[in-house]
Design a protein around this motif. Structure first.
Motif, PDB file in Angstrom:
ATOM      1  N   LYS A  47       0.817  -1.217   0.000  1.00  0.00           N
ATOM      2  CA  LYS A  47       0.000   0.000   0.000  1.00  0.00           C
ATOM      3  C   LYS A  47       0.852   1.271   0.000  1.00  0.00           C
ATOM      4  CE  LYS A  47      -3.945  -2.241   2.221  1.00  0.00           C
ATOM      5  NZ  LYS A  47      -4.987  -2.137   3.252  1.00  0.00           N
ATOM      6  N   TYR A  59     -12.480  -2.599  -3.725  1.00  0.00           N
ATOM      7  CA  TYR A  59     -13.020  -2.605  -2.353  1.00  0.00           C
ATOM      8  C   TYR A  59     -14.554  -2.536  -2.332  1.00  0.00           C
ATOM      9  CZ  TYR A  59      -8.391  -2.159  -0.145  1.00  0.00           C
ATOM     10  OH  TYR A  59      -7.117  -2.386   0.314  1.00  0.00           O
ATOM     11  N   HIS A 100     -16.724  -3.448   0.655  1.00  0.00           N
ATOM     12  CA  HIS A 100     -16.683  -2.589   1.853  1.00  0.00           C
ATOM     13  C   HIS A 100     -17.516  -1.317   1.697  1.00  0.00           C
ATOM     14  CE1 HIS A 100     -13.706  -5.175   3.646  1.00  0.00           C
ATOM     15  NE2 HIS A 100     -12.953  -5.085   2.569  1.00  0.00           N
ATOM     16  N   PHE A 123     -15.587   2.909   7.424  1.00  0.00           N
ATOM     17  CA  PHE A 123     -14.207   3.217   7.053  1.00  0.00           C
ATOM     18  C   PHE A 123     -14.000   3.282   5.534  1.00  0.00           C
ATOM     19  CE2 PHE A 123     -14.556  -1.391   7.758  1.00  0.00           C
ATOM     20  CZ  PHE A 123     -14.031  -1.911   6.583  1.00  0.00           C
ATOM     21  N   LEU A 169     -10.643   4.324   3.438  1.00  0.00           N
ATOM     22  CA  LEU A 169      -9.957   3.240   2.733  1.00  0.00           C
ATOM     23  C   LEU A 169      -9.652   3.639   1.279  1.00  0.00           C
ATOM     24  CD1 LEU A 169      -9.064   0.252   2.807  1.00  0.00           C
ATOM     25  CD2 LEU A 169     -11.438  -0.387   2.350  1.00  0.00           C
ATOM     26  N   THR A 185      -5.687  -8.330  10.132  1.00  0.00           N
ATOM     27  CA  THR A 185      -5.987  -7.068   9.423  1.00  0.00           C
ATOM     28  C   THR A 185      -5.583  -5.864  10.253  1.00  0.00           C
ATOM     29  OG1 THR A 185      -7.859  -8.173   8.379  1.00  0.00           O
ATOM     30  CG2 THR A 185      -7.851  -5.775   8.290  1.00  0.00           C
ATOM     31  N   ARG A 232       2.340  -7.208   8.858  1.00  0.00           N
ATOM     32  CA  ARG A 232       1.624  -6.123   9.559  1.00  0.00           C
ATOM     33  C   ARG A 232       2.093  -6.010  11.008  1.00  0.00           C
ATOM     34  NH1 ARG A 232      -3.916  -8.245   6.968  1.00  0.00           N
ATOM     35  NH2 ARG A 232      -4.000  -6.961   5.088  1.00  0.00           N
ATOM     36  N   ILE A 286      -5.037   0.329  11.342  1.00  0.00           N
ATOM     37  CA  ILE A 286      -5.761  -0.627  10.495  1.00  0.00           C
ATOM     38  C   ILE A 286      -5.947  -0.102   9.069  1.00  0.00           C
ATOM     39  CG2 ILE A 286      -8.078   0.116  11.238  1.00  0.00           C
ATOM     40  CD1 ILE A 286      -8.806  -2.955  11.203  1.00  0.00           C
ATOM     41  N   THR A 287      -6.170   1.193   8.913  1.00  0.00           N
ATOM     42  CA  THR A 287      -6.346   1.720   7.553  1.00  0.00           C
ATOM     43  C   THR A 287      -5.023   1.735   6.804  1.00  0.00           C
ATOM     44  OG1 THR A 287      -7.844   3.238   8.654  1.00  0.00           O
ATOM     45  CG2 THR A 287      -7.594   3.522   6.297  1.00  0.00           C
ATOM     46  N   ASN A 330      -2.541  -0.484   6.873  1.00  0.00           N
ATOM     47  CA  ASN A 330      -2.002  -1.773   7.335  1.00  0.00           C
ATOM     48  C   ASN A 330      -1.015  -2.414   6.342  1.00  0.00           C
ATOM     49  OD1 ASN A 330      -3.889  -2.521   5.464  1.00  0.00           O
ATOM     50  ND2 ASN A 330      -4.908  -4.044   6.733  1.00  0.00           N
ATOM     51  N   ILE A 351      -0.209  -3.792   3.713  1.00  0.00           N
ATOM     52  CA  ILE A 351      -0.302  -4.766   2.609  1.00  0.00           C
ATOM     53  C   ILE A 351      -1.722  -5.301   2.498  1.00  0.00           C
ATOM     54  CG2 ILE A 351       0.389  -6.701   4.124  1.00  0.00           C
ATOM     55  CD1 ILE A 351       2.071  -7.759   1.700  1.00  0.00           C
ATOM     56  N   HIS A 352      -2.122  -5.579   1.268  1.00  0.00           N
ATOM     57  CA  HIS A 352      -3.379  -6.284   1.027  1.00  0.00           C
ATOM     58  C   HIS A 352      -3.054  -7.586   0.318  1.00  0.00           C
ATOM     59  CE1 HIS A 352      -7.412  -7.267  -0.420  1.00  0.00           C
ATOM     60  NE2 HIS A 352      -6.804  -7.573  -1.555  1.00  0.00           N
TER      61      HIS A 352
HETATM   62  P1  CMP Z   1      -7.228  -4.890   3.227  1.00  0.00           P
HETATM   63  O1  CMP Z   1      -6.651  -6.246   3.342  1.00  0.00           O
HETATM   64  O2  CMP Z   1      -6.695  -3.971   2.203  1.00  0.00           O
HETATM   65  O3  CMP Z   1      -8.796  -5.064   2.963  1.00  0.00           O
HETATM   66  C1  CMP Z   1      -9.753  -4.112   3.368  1.00  0.00           C
HETATM   67  C2  CMP Z   1      -9.170  -3.039   4.195  1.00  0.00           C
HETATM   68  O4  CMP Z   1     -10.079  -2.275   4.946  1.00  0.00           O
HETATM   69  C3  CMP Z   1      -8.260  -3.635   5.246  1.00  0.00           C
HETATM   70  O5  CMP Z   1      -7.100  -4.162   4.636  1.00  0.00           O
HETATM   71  C4  CMP Z   1      -8.043  -2.465   6.177  1.00  0.00           C
HETATM   72  O6  CMP Z   1      -7.035  -1.576   5.716  1.00  0.00           O
HETATM   73  C5  CMP Z   1      -9.387  -1.770   6.083  1.00  0.00           C
HETATM   74  N1  CMP Z   1     -10.234  -2.049   7.254  1.00  0.00           N
HETATM   75  C6  CMP Z   1     -10.781  -3.230   7.581  1.00  0.00           C
HETATM   76  N2  CMP Z   1     -11.501  -3.099   8.732  1.00  0.00           N
HETATM   77  C7  CMP Z   1     -11.382  -1.806   9.109  1.00  0.00           C
HETATM   78  C8  CMP Z   1     -11.890  -1.059  10.219  1.00  0.00           C
HETATM   79  N3  CMP Z   1     -12.654  -1.625  11.139  1.00  0.00           N
HETATM   80  N4  CMP Z   1     -11.537   0.243  10.300  1.00  0.00           N
HETATM   81  C9  CMP Z   1     -10.745   0.810   9.356  1.00  0.00           C
HETATM   82  N5  CMP Z   1     -10.256   0.137   8.280  1.00  0.00           N
HETATM   83  C10 CMP Z   1     -10.557  -1.152   8.167  1.00  0.00           C
END
Ligand code: CMP
Length: 147
Positions: free
Chosen positions: A9, A49, A52, A57, A61, A91, A102, A109-110, A112, A114-115
């Motif tokens: 990321k 995404y 989501h 979030f 994101l 995550t 991670r 968390i936002t 983080n 790597i995906h």
């Molecule tokens: P990622 O694996 O990229 O997939 C979805 C992303 O949403 C996740 O990593 C986090 O970066 C983000 N994410 C997931 N849950 C939350 C949360 N509760 N608050 C903020 N960001 C989140």
């Protein structure tokens, strides 16, 4: 052999740790069959995404993943989806174990780091979003099939 999509990321690019992350992936024994750096557009981010959408979030994101260049890779290896997810860790980086990507490099968390695709079907659709067939390289590693 399975394939999985990895996104290093924008915050990891800014922190200049892409080499460390790629190194871990190579040392673990995955074969990188496609790789590129580019700025993910809002349109691609929204496709990637889409599950989501509507979550609290979601906007944060999309803003984060489009904030600067990312490094995207397709990895190939046995049980690639599960093994790479395990390498990434939980995550939420604060819950991720030390030794995971991670858990070693992240705190938010936002942001983080790597995906990685969470299922084989997700990996197929994510690869299609970000890569064209001709960007995937067919080659053998000297160490195959032992890695
Ligand atoms: P990622 O694996 O990229 O997939 C979805 C992303 O949403 C996740 O990593 C986090 O970066 C983000 N994410 C997931 N849950 C939350 C949360 N509760 N608050 C903020 N960001 C989140």
């Amino acid at each position: 052999m399975e394939r999985t999509l990895v996104i290093i990321k924008p915050n990891a690019v800014q922190r200049e740790i892409i080499g460390e992350i790629i190194s871990r992936i190579e040392k673990r024994g995955f074969k990188i069959i496609a790789m590129k750096m580019f700025l993910i557009t809002k349109e691609l981010a929204e496709r990637h995404y889409r599950e989501h959408m509507g979550k609290v979030f979601y906007n944060e994101l999309i803003d984060m993943i489009t904030s600067g260049p990312s490094v995207l890779m397709i990895l190939e290896g046995e049980n690639a989806v599960e093994v790479v997810r395990n390498m990434c860790g939980a995550t939420d980086p604060r819950k991720a174990l030390p030794g995971t990507i991670r858990g070693d490099y992240g705190m938010r968390i936002t942001q983080n780091i790597i995906h990685a695709s969470d299922s084989i079907s997700a990996s197929e659709s994510e690869i299609e979003i970000f890569f064209r067939e001709e960007e995937i390289v067919d080659y053998r590693l000297a160490a195959e099939p032992w890695i």
